[in-house]
Design a protein around this motif. Structure first.
Motif, PDB file in Angstrom:
ATOM      1  N   ARG A   1      42.917  33.720  57.866  1.00  0.00           N
ATOM      2  CA  ARG A   1      42.484  32.337  57.650  1.00  0.00           C
ATOM      3  C   ARG A   1      43.097  31.785  56.366  1.00  0.00           C
ATOM      4  O   ARG A   1      43.671  32.527  55.567  1.00  0.00           O
ATOM      5  N   ASP A   2      42.923  30.493  56.125  1.00  0.00           N
ATOM      6  CA  ASP A   2      43.507  29.883  54.933  1.00  0.00           C
ATOM      7  C   ASP A   2      42.817  30.425  53.675  1.00  0.00           C
ATOM      8  O   ASP A   2      41.689  30.924  53.742  1.00  0.00           O
TER       9      ASP A   2
ATOM     10  N   SER B   1      48.802  36.853  54.386  1.00  0.00           N
ATOM     11  CA  SER B   1      49.588  35.633  54.565  1.00  0.00           C
ATOM     12  C   SER B   1      51.063  36.020  54.649  1.00  0.00           C
ATOM     13  O   SER B   1      51.412  37.194  54.494  1.00  0.00           O
TER      14      SER B   1
END
Length: 105
Positions: A25-26, A42
């Protein structure tokens, strides 16, 4: 090509120390709450994760609802890991039934 599998929140919770848990997720969502011992994964740290994680360690990929994690799990499985899972229901399913860690004080 190596394939990923699906895993339930309960299966992960019952054996969470057995897995490398990666959350895609961000960054803000991750900081607001994530699974204990999860790594925020990421594009910036993917190569390091692949290099430093034993290929025999099962990997669980977590996203918001268990959809995006499937594609990421396939990418990770293609990097030579023996066992890769996409967690069904994602972090939202985990949050409803399991402890959550926040990086925000």
């Amino acid at each position: 090509m190596t394939q990923f599998s699906h895993i339930t929140v309960q299966d992960v919770a019952d054996n969470k120390d057995s897995y490398a848990i990666v959350d895609i997720r961000d960054p803000q969502s991750f900081a607001n709450g994530h699974m204990p011992d999860a790594l925020h994964l990421s594009n910036d740290n993917l190569a390091t994760f692949i290099e430093n994680t034993p290929k025999e360690k099962p990997v669980v990929v977590v996203c918001y609802h268990g959809i995006s994690s499937q594609q990421a799990a396939q990418v990770i499985a293609g990097q030579g890991f023996d066992t890769v899972y996409s967690m069904d229901g994602g972090f939202e399913a985990w949050r409803l039934s399991q402890p959550v860690v926040s990086d925000n004080a």
